[in-house]
Write a protein that holds these residues in place. Structure first.
Motif, PDB file in Angstrom:
ATOM      1  N   ARG A  93      16.682 -58.298 -12.391  1.00  0.00           N
ATOM      2  CA  ARG A  93      17.518 -56.867 -13.016  1.00  0.00           C
ATOM      3  C   ARG A  93      19.064 -57.247 -13.528  1.00  0.00           C
ATOM      4  O   ARG A  93      19.731 -57.826 -12.673  1.00  0.00           O
ATOM      5  CB  ARG A  93      17.637 -55.929 -12.235  1.00  0.00           C
ATOM      6  CG  ARG A  93      16.160 -55.372 -11.016  1.00  0.00           C
ATOM      7  CD  ARG A  93      15.529 -54.509 -12.522  1.00  0.00           C
ATOM      8  NE  ARG A  93      16.123 -53.205 -13.374  1.00  0.00           N
ATOM      9  CZ  ARG A  93      16.500 -52.083 -13.194  1.00  0.00           C
ATOM     10  NH1 ARG A  93      15.571 -51.794 -12.027  1.00  0.00           N
ATOM     11  NH2 ARG A  93      17.070 -51.432 -13.987  1.00  0.00           N
ATOM     12  N   HIS A  94      19.301 -57.130 -14.392  1.00  0.00           N
ATOM     13  CA  HIS A  94      20.914 -57.160 -14.887  1.00  0.00           C
ATOM     14  C   HIS A  94      21.416 -56.140 -13.487  1.00  0.00           C
ATOM     15  O   HIS A  94      21.729 -55.124 -13.804  1.00  0.00           O
ATOM     16  CB  HIS A  94      20.662 -56.705 -16.623  1.00  0.00           C
ATOM     17  CG  HIS A  94      20.476 -57.486 -17.447  1.00  0.00           C
ATOM     18  ND1 HIS A  94      20.604 -58.337 -17.291  1.00  0.00           N
ATOM     19  CD2 HIS A  94      18.551 -57.390 -18.307  1.00  0.00           C
ATOM     20  CE1 HIS A  94      20.009 -59.115 -18.696  1.00  0.00           C
ATOM     21  NE2 HIS A  94      18.769 -58.669 -18.358  1.00  0.00           N
ATOM     22  N   VAL A  95      22.581 -56.189 -13.023  1.00  0.00           N
ATOM     23  CA  VAL A  95      22.976 -55.876 -11.888  1.00  0.00           C
ATOM     24  C   VAL A  95      24.623 -55.190 -12.104  1.00  0.00           C
ATOM     25  O   VAL A  95      25.271 -57.068 -12.761  1.00  0.00           O
ATOM     26  CB  VAL A  95      23.224 -56.339 -10.249  1.00  0.00           C
ATOM     27  CG1 VAL A  95      23.981 -55.428  -9.531  1.00  0.00           C
ATOM     28  CG2 VAL A  95      21.122 -56.477 -10.462  1.00  0.00           C
ATOM     29  N   ILE A  96      25.684 -55.103 -12.675  1.00  0.00           N
ATOM     30  CA  ILE A  96      26.844 -54.822 -12.675  1.00  0.00           C
ATOM     31  C   ILE A  96      27.497 -54.527 -11.268  1.00  0.00           C
ATOM     32  O   ILE A  96      26.893 -52.215 -11.489  1.00  0.00           O
ATOM     33  CB  ILE A  96      27.262 -53.708 -14.011  1.00  0.00           C
ATOM     34  CG1 ILE A  96      26.338 -54.748 -14.956  1.00  0.00           C
ATOM     35  CG2 ILE A  96      28.586 -53.570 -14.296  1.00  0.00           C
ATOM     36  CD1 ILE A  96      26.571 -53.755 -16.112  1.00  0.00           C
ATOM     37  N   VAL A  97      28.413 -54.703 -10.423  1.00  0.00           N
ATOM     38  CA  VAL A  97      28.497 -54.425  -9.384  1.00  0.00           C
ATOM     39  C   VAL A  97      30.358 -53.654  -9.715  1.00  0.00           C
ATOM     40  O   VAL A  97      31.236 -54.231 -10.838  1.00  0.00           O
ATOM     41  CB  VAL A  97      29.051 -55.595  -9.002  1.00  0.00           C
ATOM     42  CG1 VAL A  97      30.029 -54.959  -7.228  1.00  0.00           C
ATOM     43  CG2 VAL A  97      28.483 -56.066  -8.093  1.00  0.00           C
ATOM     44  N   VAL A  98      30.674 -52.268  -9.573  1.00  0.00           N
ATOM     45  CA  VAL A  98      31.619 -51.452 -10.271  1.00  0.00           C
ATOM     46  C   VAL A  98      32.781 -51.597  -8.157  1.00  0.00           C
ATOM     47  O   VAL A  98      31.725 -50.538  -7.817  1.00  0.00           O
ATOM     48  CB  VAL A  98      31.093 -50.451 -10.657  1.00  0.00           C
ATOM     49  CG1 VAL A  98      32.120 -49.279 -10.819  1.00  0.00           C
ATOM     50  CG2 VAL A  98      30.157 -50.506 -12.012  1.00  0.00           C
ATOM     51  N   GLU A  99      33.476 -51.661  -8.936  1.00  0.00           N
ATOM     52  CA  GLU A  99      34.888 -52.002  -7.606  1.00  0.00           C
ATOM     53  C   GLU A  99      35.526 -51.123  -8.469  1.00  0.00           C
ATOM     54  O   GLU A  99      35.963 -50.373  -9.977  1.00  0.00           O
ATOM     55  CB  GLU A  99      35.560 -53.227  -8.034  1.00  0.00           C
ATOM     56  CG  GLU A  99      35.286 -53.681  -6.473  1.00  0.00           C
ATOM     57  CD  GLU A  99      35.178 -53.437  -5.588  1.00  0.00           C
ATOM     58  OE1 GLU A  99      35.846 -52.377  -4.819  1.00  0.00           O
ATOM     59  OE2 GLU A  99      35.580 -54.367  -4.285  1.00  0.00           O
ATOM     60  N   ASP A 100      36.434 -49.983  -7.628  1.00  0.00           N
ATOM     61  CA  ASP A 100      37.303 -49.366  -7.705  1.00  0.00           C
ATOM     62  C   ASP A 100      39.035 -50.584  -8.954  1.00  0.00           C
ATOM     63  O   ASP A 100      39.901 -50.100  -8.677  1.00  0.00           O
ATOM     64  CB  ASP A 100      38.338 -48.663  -6.651  1.00  0.00           C
ATOM     65  CG  ASP A 100      38.146 -49.153  -5.144  1.00  0.00           C
ATOM     66  OD1 ASP A 100      37.985 -50.296  -5.531  1.00  0.00           O
ATOM     67  OD2 ASP A 100      38.559 -47.973  -4.275  1.00  0.00           O
ATOM     68  N   ILE A 101      38.949 -51.391  -7.515  1.00  0.00           N
ATOM     69  CA  ILE A 101      39.806 -52.596  -7.592  1.00  0.00           C
ATOM     70  C   ILE A 101      39.873 -53.629  -6.875  1.00  0.00           C
ATOM     71  O   ILE A 101      39.450 -53.457  -5.947  1.00  0.00           O
ATOM     72  CB  ILE A 101      41.663 -51.640  -6.963  1.00  0.00           C
ATOM     73  CG1 ILE A 101      42.469 -52.475  -7.098  1.00  0.00           C
ATOM     74  CG2 ILE A 101      40.853 -51.465  -5.230  1.00  0.00           C
ATOM     75  CD1 ILE A 101      43.828 -51.732  -6.606  1.00  0.00           C
TER      76      ILE A 101
END
Length: 179
Positions: A93-101
């Motif tokens: 899968r194409h994975v995009i890790v999303v962080e606030d900061i």
């Protein structure tokens, strides 16, 4: 000015400035992932508001997962990253890790280590805020909303010992005044 526990915070970014940045990031992500049905992995607790708004502006097919990690006590990083909630199957899968900061980058490095064992098709990192003064890792953050100074901030998902996550604006720690 707001008070959270024992500290005072002053206004830093308006909700309008934040939303403009989120929309710009979403447009970039749509351009790169429009036909790929990526899985966005939100890093809890801080990224929940950002991820929600990001996905509302991501006008393409996608899925969502969460990972829960903790590296802060009070206003500073402990240097140790603890995992409370792990990933599901992300194979091919194409994975995009999303962080606030991202400041020290310790959390991202730990997530990257874990995801390298998951046989992903691709991996990208997206953060609303980056503190370039303290980020010294080799790991590329593919999508950055805004570079900010190394000041402690709260609001829009970011907290100080549990408080402030619900604020739609960003506040920064008020500097002590010399009398």
């Amino acid at each position: 000015m707001i008070q959270l526990h024992d500290l005072q915070f002053q206004p830093y970014l308006s909700s309008e400035e934040i939303q403009e940045t989120v929309q710009t990031l979403a447009s970039s992500l749509v351009a790169d992932y429009q036909d790929k049905n990526p899985i966005f992995v939100g890093v809890l607790n801080g990224a929940f508001m950002f991820l929600s708004d990001l996905l509302q502006n991501f006008n393409a097919s996608c899925e969502v997962e969460f990972v829960k990690m903790k590296s802060y006590e009070g206003t500073s990083s402990t240097g140790e990253v603890k995992i409370d909630l792990d990933f599901s199957d992300l194979t091919n899968r194409h994975v995009i890790v999303v962080e606030d900061i991202v400041d020290t980058g310790n959390t991202l490095v730990k997530i990257n280590e874990l995801l390298q064992t998951k046989n992903l098709k691709s991996l990208a990192f997206c953060s609303l805020f980056l503190k370039p003064e303290v980020y010294d890792k080799d790991l590329e953050i593919n999508y950055v909303g805004m570079a900010i100074p190394n000041k402690f901030i709260v609001g829009y998902g970011l907290d100080y010992n549990g408080l402030g996550r619900n604020l739609p604006e960003i506040y920064q720690l008020k500097e002590a005044q010399n009398d």
